[in-house]
Design a protein around this motif. Structure first.
Motif, short mmCIF file in Angstrom:
data_model
loop_
_atom_site.label_atom_id
_atom_site.label_comp_id
_atom_site.label_asym_id
_atom_site.label_seq_id
_atom_site.Cartn_x
_atom_site.Cartn_y
_atom_site.Cartn_z
N THR A 152 0.84 -1.19 0.00
CA THR A 152 0.00 0.00 0.00
C THR A 152 0.88 1.25 0.00
O THR A 152 2.05 1.20 0.37
CB THR A 152 -0.88 0.07 1.27
OG1 THR A 152 -0.03 0.09 2.41
CG2 THR A 152 -1.85 -1.09 1.36
N TYR A 153 0.28 2.35 -0.42
CA TYR A 153 0.99 3.63 -0.38
C TYR A 153 1.48 3.94 1.03
O TYR A 153 2.60 4.39 1.23
CB TYR A 153 0.05 4.76 -0.83
CG TYR A 153 -0.44 4.66 -2.23
CD1 TYR A 153 0.39 4.31 -3.28
CD2 TYR A 153 -1.78 4.94 -2.54
CE1 TYR A 153 -0.08 4.22 -4.59
CE2 TYR A 153 -2.26 4.86 -3.84
CZ TYR A 153 -1.40 4.50 -4.86
OH TYR A 153 -1.88 4.44 -6.14
N TYR A 211 3.03 9.74 1.42
CA TYR A 211 2.88 8.37 0.95
C TYR A 211 1.56 8.20 0.19
O TYR A 211 1.51 7.56 -0.85
CB TYR A 211 2.87 7.40 2.13
CG TYR A 211 4.13 7.37 2.94
CD1 TYR A 211 5.38 7.35 2.34
CD2 TYR A 211 4.08 7.34 4.34
CE1 TYR A 211 6.54 7.31 3.10
CE2 TYR A 211 5.24 7.29 5.10
CZ TYR A 211 6.46 7.28 4.47
OH TYR A 211 7.59 7.23 5.23
N GLU A 212 0.49 8.77 0.73
CA GLU A 212 -0.84 8.57 0.16
C GLU A 212 -0.88 8.96 -1.32
O GLU A 212 -1.66 8.42 -2.09
CB GLU A 212 -1.88 9.41 0.92
CG GLU A 212 -2.19 8.88 2.30
CD GLU A 212 -1.05 9.10 3.30
OE1 GLU A 212 -0.14 9.90 3.00
OE2 GLU A 212 -1.06 8.46 4.36
N PHE A 213 -0.08 9.93 -1.71
CA PHE A 213 -0.07 10.34 -3.10
C PHE A 213 1.06 9.69 -3.90
O PHE A 213 1.44 10.18 -4.95
CB PHE A 213 -0.04 11.86 -3.19
CG PHE A 213 -1.34 12.48 -2.78
CD1 PHE A 213 -2.42 12.48 -3.65
CD2 PHE A 213 -1.53 12.99 -1.51
CE1 PHE A 213 -3.65 13.00 -3.27
CE2 PHE A 213 -2.75 13.52 -1.11
CZ PHE A 213 -3.81 13.52 -2.00
N ARG A 229 0.73 -0.09 -5.94
CA ARG A 229 0.17 -1.25 -5.25
C ARG A 229 0.19 -2.46 -6.20
O ARG A 229 0.16 -2.27 -7.42
CB ARG A 229 -1.25 -0.94 -4.81
CG ARG A 229 -1.30 0.21 -3.80
CD ARG A 229 -2.65 0.88 -3.81
NE ARG A 229 -3.01 1.27 -5.16
CZ ARG A 229 -4.25 1.35 -5.62
NH1 ARG A 229 -5.24 1.07 -4.82
NH2 ARG A 229 -4.47 1.72 -6.85
N PRO A 230 0.22 -3.69 -5.70
CA PRO A 230 0.34 -4.86 -6.57
C PRO A 230 -0.77 -4.95 -7.61
O PRO A 230 -1.95 -4.87 -7.25
CB PRO A 230 0.26 -6.04 -5.58
CG PRO A 230 0.70 -5.50 -4.28
CD PRO A 230 0.22 -4.07 -4.26
N LYS A 231 -0.38 -5.10 -8.84
CA LYS A 231 -1.35 -5.21 -9.94
C LYS A 231 -1.14 -6.47 -10.77
O LYS A 231 -1.78 -6.64 -11.80
CB LYS A 231 -1.25 -3.96 -10.84
CG LYS A 231 -1.67 -2.69 -10.11
CD LYS A 231 -1.50 -1.46 -10.98
CE LYS A 231 -1.92 -0.22 -10.17
NZ LYS A 231 -1.67 1.03 -10.93
#
Lengths: 316, 316, 316, 316, 316, 316
Positions: A258-259, B259-261, A266-268
Motif C-alpha cells: 500500500t501507499y 505516501y498517500e499520493f 500497489r500490486p497489480k
C-alpha cells in the motif's frame, strides 16, 4: 582480533567482569550533589546490559563514544532483578581488533548454508535472462558480501547479522510452496521477485557497528535503491525482455502493498500480490516470535506492549 | 495531411457538417423495436460533441474504432441546449493524414517558445554537473520531442499537448521567485529538481491519440521512471557527485509530498519541500482555472461538483 | 427435474432460444411513445445475459419475479458485441423442478472430493478435544450440507456453490505448508482454526437462488455467528479445556486482522496471525484470478477497474 | 393564491390530472429518431412524480424552468409499478399565486405550536443576559420568520419546512431531560446553546422553492454564520459577560464534534460535549425514521442502501 | 528597567553567573536521602539553560513561580556537554523592571521596518473598501501593537516576538509574486486575504512572558476570532460590498485547507486556494530552517526527529 | 478483617503513618553510590500516594509484591507540593483480612440501591421472554455479584467498584427518557439492550485488587463475551423468539458504533443506534466530570491534557 570470553547472558551478579562490549548508548548524569556519572548501554550478540561509571566520569567520557567497542574493568551487581555493571576503568578497542559477530546479534542458522540454499533456488530458474540477472547480483562480490551481513530491518523483524538473507530465504521457500498450490503463477518471476524484493536493504542500513539507517536509506529507501540496482544489472544483459523487466520492477516497487507503507505502486499482478503478502507474513511471524522470545522470562501471559503492532501479544 | 475547417466550438445547429473528428467513445445502442444505432463521442482541440448514427449502425460500426480519426457526413441539431451531430456516413482517415494538434487540446502558449524559455533556465545553472545533466536530457532528441508533447496528467491539470512543458516551466518560474525570497536555498538543485520532477511523465502516458496511461505508467509510474531516467543520464557523466545525485533523487521521489499520493519518501530537504509545494500549487491553480473556464457558460455561481477536489468551486 | 440443454456461454446470435434461466434482475422500462418493455438479467452457471420482452410487457411482468427460474421462448440477437435475448413468452418453473447447480456457478473441483480432503485433515488432528469438536461440526448433517454448498462471499472471491469449502480447503493446505516451515506453531490449533475460521458464513448468506446476505448475516455477521456455533458445539464436549476454547475463539474473532474489516479483536497469538494472513492471501489470489479470467476475452492488457481493489489488474 | 386539489400521493393511474406542481428537475431527452421530449420531476408536499412531455417538447421547454410551479394538463399512467404523468400542456404559475406549503414537505407538528413551545423554554432561562440574547434573536422578525421555515438540512434529516424548528425543539427537550439526570451542568448555557446551535442554518440554505445551499452556506457555513449572528446580537446587549459569550461561541463552534465534520474546535466544556451528542442523536434518529418510513411499501426487511450511513437499515 | 549583560548563549562553564532569566519550568525533586532540590528551566532571547538550586530548595521555591523573571546568583558548570547553572540565591524581578525582548526570542528582521513594509502593501490596494478595512485594522492601536508582538505559533514556526508579522509579510510578498505569474487573480482580495489570514492569532496566544494559548485561543481559535474581528471592522464601513465580505470571510475560514487542520470550509475560490498554499509553504520553510539551525552544532547529517513533521530532516 | 483508620486524602506531612495500603507499583531504584531503594505507589479508595523505602530495600522487596495489601510503618513528608511516605517497615496482609472496598475507589451512590433501581426497570419489561431473560441474568448469583462490583472501564470512565452498575443504570434512565420523546421505539428491546449492552465487562476485567484486563478480556473482549452470555441464557428459555434474539445480539454487537471502536457490526436498527449514542454520551460525560474533578485543586482554567480525548478540558 580480540575475543570475548564472557557473554552478557552469562554474567552473574557478584562476578568480576573484565570484558569487551559494544557501546550503544552513553549519557552523562549527575547526583543531587553535582557528582557526574556515566550511564552506558552495552551490547554483545547475546543481549544488552546497563553499565555505570561512578568515578571520574568526566574523564572517562572523553575516552570513547557511542558505537565503539570498549574493554571494561569492574564488577556485576543486581538491581531491579537485572544485572548491571559497575565499571571502574575503560579502554577503547581498535577497529582492526574487532570481530563484529561477537557484538551484534547474528542469525541462528549458518549464513553460508543459507546463502548456498539461496543459490540453489537461483539454479532452478528456467529463464536464461533471469538466471543471468541473479548471477549478476550474487556473483558481484560487494553485493554478495553485504547480502550475507545485512539485517532485514532496523527494529522490527530479523534485526540481526544475516537477517536479510534469512528473511529472503524464508520468503522464497514459502513462495515455492505457494507455486505448487495455485495454478497460473509464473514461477521464475515469483522466485526472482522473492529473491530481489528487499535487495536494496543492503544499502539502506549501516550495520558496521550499531544498526542504523544510511543517508540514502532515509532519502531514497530500499525500494527505489533496489530498482536502481536492478536497472544497473539489466542494462548489461543483452536483449533482456522489456516486459519482464517491467514486471520485475513492478513487483519490487509494490512489495509493501500500500501507499501508506511506502510503495509507490500497489500490486497489480498476481506475482506482485503474492510476494507482498508472503513478505509481510514472514516479517510479522519473525517479529512475533522474537518478541515473545525476548519476553520469555517474565511470568505474565503477555508480552509488554508492542509499539508497531500496537498491542500486547499473548504468550499462551 | 487533412485539415479541419470547422471546429467543434463553432458548429451551429442546423448546419451541414462534413468534417474530421477524433473518436473518443463508440457504443452501440438500440431502440425498443430492436433498431441499433451508434452513440459517438467526437473530439477536436476545441472541445467534444456527441454524434449519432441512426441508419445502418451495424455496418458503420465495422468501419472505424475508438481512437480513430474519422471524416463524417451529416448535420448538426440541438438537444438539451447542446449541439449534437446526426451522421449519415463515415470514413476512417489514415494515420499519415492526421495532424494530431487539430484533434487534441494544446497549450495556449507556443510550445517552442516555452521550450526555449525552459532552456534559458538550464543555461543559468552554475553547477557544471547539473548543467551537463540537463543537456543530457534535453539534447536527447527522443526526450525533447516527447517533453514538448506530453500532457501533465490524464485528467486533473494541464491535460493538453504541451501541458507537461507548460506546467514544468510554470513551476520553475515560481521556484525562481521563491529563491529570491528565502535565504539558504540551493538554487541549482532547486531549479534542476523543478525541471526534472515530472520528467518520467513522458513515458507514463500515451498521447498519440486519446490520452491514457501506458503499461509502465500503471506498473512503474512517473516518479520511479524519472529516477531511472536520471540514473541513466548520471551514469555517463564523469565524477557526478554522489551526494548531489542522492539529493536530486530524493527530490524527485518525494515530490508528491506524502505516501498517500505515491511518494515512497516524504520531503526531508528544504529543496524537496519547496518543489513539492510549488508543484502542488501550480497543478491545483491550473485545475481550478480550467474547471472554472470549462463551466463558464452555465449561469450558476458555481461549477459542477469536482470529483477530485470533492467540492463545488465558486466562480464568483 | 427440468434440464437445461443450451448454456449461456454457448448461445449464438441468430439462434432460436427456448431455454431455462434464473432471473437475477427484472425492471420495467418504456419507449418514448409510452410503450412498456421488460429488461431482464438472466443467469445460468456459465454466465449472464440480458433479455428483453418487447410485447405485452405489463402482462408478462406479473408471471414471474426476480429469483425465479423461467422457461423462455424467443431468439438471440447481437448488440454491443454481446448476445441478447429477445423473448416472446415466459413460463415460471416450479421449485421442485429446479436443479440449482444448473443456474448458479459451481466450484471447478468436485465438491465431495474436496469435502473428503477436508475430513482427512480432521483425521490428522491429535488433540482429542479438537477432533471431537470438528466431528461435532461435520457430522452435523445440516452444517455439513450447507458447508458443501455455501459460497465464500457474495461478490469478492469464491463466489460460487462450493466456494466456502474450496476456500477453506485451500487455506488449510497452505497452513499445513506453513507449519512445516516455522517452528513453535501449534498445528492442531492452526488447522482447526483454519477449518472453522469462516464457518459462520453458512448462515451469513442465502444461496438458494440469487446469492445474498441473510438477515443475521447483516445484523450479526459470520465472525460472531461462528463463535456462537463454536460455543454450542464446545458446550456438549466434556471438559473441553478453557484456554484452548479461548484461543480458538480469539482466532476466529481476529481473522479479519483489523477493526476496519470487522474483527472485534486483532490477532494476538501466532496462530491467529497466520490464519488471518493466509485467509487474506487465498481470498485475494482467487479474486485476482477470477477477475482476470472474467476479462480474458477483452484484448486489453488490463482488466476493467476493480472496485474493491481500487485498481486495474494487469493481465500480462 | 392557487390551491391544489389533488396531491401526488393520491394520483391514480388512468386519471386525468390537471394540477399544480413544483418542478425540481427538467431535462430534454430524445428518441432514436431525433424526436425530443421533456423529462420532468414534479413535487408537492406529499411526494414526487415523474412527468413526460412527448409533443412539442422544444416549445414547452421555453415556458418554464426548474424551480417554477406549473399548472399541467394531462393524465396519469403506470410504469415500473409507479405512477407517471403524461403531460400535454403547461402553464407557469406566478410567484404571488403560490402557497409554498403545498409544494414542499412540511413538519408534521404545527409550526406555531412548536415555536411557542420553544419560546416557553426561553422564558425559563434564569440569566438575564441569555434571556435578553434569546429575545434579541426571536423578537427579530426576519430571524423568527426564517427560523419557522428553514429545513434542518438539505438531504439528511428534518428535510422539510419547519425542520430546523422541529429539530431544535427536539434537541432542547432532550437537553432538558439530561440536565435533570446529571449534576453540575449549567442549565442556562446548555439550553441557550441548544436553541442557537444551528441558528446559522436559516442563511445556509435557500428554501423558497427547491431546497439548496446559499452561496454563503457553501462559502461560510452555518457554524460560522451562527457565530456572526451571535456576535451581532451580543454587541448590543450591555455588559454581556465575556466568558459567557466565549463559552457560547465555543458551544456553537464545536457542535459538530470533530474536525472532519466541519467544527473548527472540538467540545472542551461539558455543555458543548452534551449539545454535540444530543444534536447528533436527534439528527440520526430522524434520518433513520424518515428513511424507514420512505421505504415502508417495499416488502423487504431492509431499506435501500443509505449513502450517508453507508449501510442498509433494518426495518424489522 | 533591568538590563541583562550576559546572555545564555555566551555563558561558559566555570564562570560566576549573576544574571536575569525568565523561568519557563520549575519542579521540586529530591535525592534518595530525602533532600529536596529545585530543577529550573531558564530562558532568555538567545536560548535556554537548566538551573539547579541544591540548598534550601523548599524556601526558594516560595520566592518565585513559573513565568517570573528572576535575578540569580551562582555559577556555571558543565554536564552532558551542556552548560548548567548551580544557583545559590534568587530574587524575583518586578514586572515594571522587565524588558521582555531580552527574555523572549525576537524576529531577526527589525519589527518597525517589517511593519512599514506591510503598510506599503496596504497602500497599494486599489479597492477603497479593502483599503479602508485594512486601515481600520492597523490604525487600531491595540491591534497594531499586538500584531507587532505576537508569535505566529506556539511551537511550530515563527515562534518569536514579531513572528506573526514576519510570517504575514513573507506570505504577502510571495502572493505578490504569484499574482504576477498567473492570470485572473483578484490582487486586492488576495493581498488583503494574505494580510488578514492569521489576524486572529493576536488573541489566540498569550505572549507577555511564556508563549501559551489564551482561553479564547483554545475555545474559539484564531480562524474564528479573525472572522469576528473582520466582521467588527466591516460593520462600521459604509456600504462594504456583501459579496466581497463573503469572499474574504471564506478566505480566512478556509486558509488551513482541510477540515483536519481546523478549517470549517475548504478553499472554493482561486484566491482562497492560493492563500492556503502559500501560508502552508511559508510556515513549513520557516519550521524546516529554524529546526535545522537549532540542530546546527550536532555533527550528524540529520536533525533530531521532528514530531510534527514525523521525520528526521536532512541538513546536507 | 483489617480496617483502615487513616485514608490517603487525610494524611498530613509530618504525621507518623502506620496504615494499610494496596500496592499498585513497586520498582527498585538506586542512588549514585549504588544504594538501592524501593519506589512504591500506594492506593486506597480515596487516592494514591508515593512511598519510599530507603533502608534494606533488597530485603523488603522480597516481602510483598504489586497487588498486595501491606501494613506500613513510617512517616509522611512533603515534596513537590505532594505528600510522600517514607517507610521503615512493611508487612503483607493476608487476603482474608482485606476489605477491598477500603482500597479501591467505589461508586458514590450506594450499590445496593442502584441494583434495586435496576431491578425495578427489569420489572417494567412487558415481554415475558425478555423479562425471563433478565431474571436469568440477575438471579444468577455469580453474575449479580460481579455486576455489582465491576468497573465500567480500566481507565476512561466509571473506573471504580460499582462503576459498571452505575453506568448501566445511568444509560437505562436516559433511554427511558428518550423513549418518551420519540415515537416508534420498542421500549422492551431498548431497555433490555441498555441493561445488557456491557454485561460482558464482568469478565473482561480483573478487579480483585488492581484493575486490569483478564486474558479473555484481551483475547475475546466484552462485546463477544456478552453475546456468549446472552446465548447461554437464551438457550434455556423455551421458544425465545429468534428475531428478538437476533435484534438483541445486533444491539450488543454494534453498541460501539463503528468498526474502529471494536464493533463488528454498526447499528442498523433504531434501538441499536440509540443505545450506542446514549452509552457513548454517558461514558464521556462521566469521563469529563471525573477528569475535571481530579484536576480541581490546580488553579488553571484547564485540566491537564487528556490523552484519550486528545485535548485540554475547560474547567470554566
Amino acid at each position: 582480533m580480540k575475543t570475548k570470553t564472557l557473554y552478557i547472558k552469562d554474567i552473574k551478579p557478584g562476578e568480576k567482569v573484565s570484558e569487551l562490549f559494544l557501546v550503544t548508548e552513553k549519557n552523562m548524569a549527575f547526583s543531587q550533589k553535582g557528582a557526574p556519572y556515566l550511564n552506558l548501554r552495552l551490547k554483545d550478540r547475546t543481549g544488552e546490559v546497563d553499565g555505570k561509571i561512578w568515578e571520574n566520569a568526566v574523564e572517562w567520557d572523553k575516552v570513547f563514544k557511542k558505537g565503539d567497542v570498549i574493554q571494561t574493568q569492574g564488577g556485576a551487581v543486581s538491581f531491579k532483578n537485572s544485572v548491571q555493571l559497575s565499571i571502574s576503568s575503560v579502554r577503547k578497542v581498535d577497529d582492526v581488533d574487532i570481530d563484529l559477530s561477537q557484538y551484534l546479534p547474528v542469525a541462528k542458522e549458518n549464513i553460508d548454508v543459507m546463502f548456498s540454499d539461496l543459490m540453489a533456488f537461483v539454479e532452478q530458474i528456467s529463464s536464461p535472462y533471469l538466471k543471468t540477472l541473479l548471477y549478476a547480483f550474487f556473483h558481484d562480490e560487494e553485493i554478495a558480501s553485504l547480502f550475507k551481513k545485512a539485517p532485514a530491518a532496523k527494529g522490527f523483524h530479523h534485526v540481526y547479522i544475516g537477517g536479510l538473507l534469512e528473511h529472503t530465504l524464508s520468503v522464497i521457500r514459502l513462495l515455492d510452496k505457494i507455486i505448487q498450490h495455485y495454478k497460473g503463477i509464473d514461477r521464475d518471476l515469483l522466485i526472482t521477485g522473492g529473491i530481489l524484493h528487499d535487495i536494496g536493504k543492503i544499502y539502506e542500513y549501516s550495520y558496521d557497528s550499531i544498526f542504523d539507517y544510511s543517508d540514502q536509506g532515509r532519502l531514497v529507501g530500499h525500494i527505489v535503491i533496489g530498482i536502481e540496482m536492478l536497472d544497473a544489472k539489466i542494462a548489461v544483459i543483452e536483449e533482456f525482455p522489456k516486459q519482464l523487466a517491467m514486471e520485475l520492477r513492478h513487483l519490487i516497487l509494490s512489495h509493501h502493498g500500500t501507499y501508506e507503507f511506502g510503495s509507490p505502486k500497489r500490486p497489480k499482478t498476481l506475482e506482485a500480490l503474492i510476494v507482498h503478502h508472503v513478505d509481510d507474513l514472514d516479517a510479522k511471524i519473525n517479529a512475533f516470535q522474537e518478541y515473545i522470545e525476548g519476553a520469555s522470562d517474565d511470568d505474565s501471559n503477555w508480552t509488554p506492549f508492542h509499539k508497531l503492532f500496537e498491542r500486547f501479544i499473548y504468550k499462551g
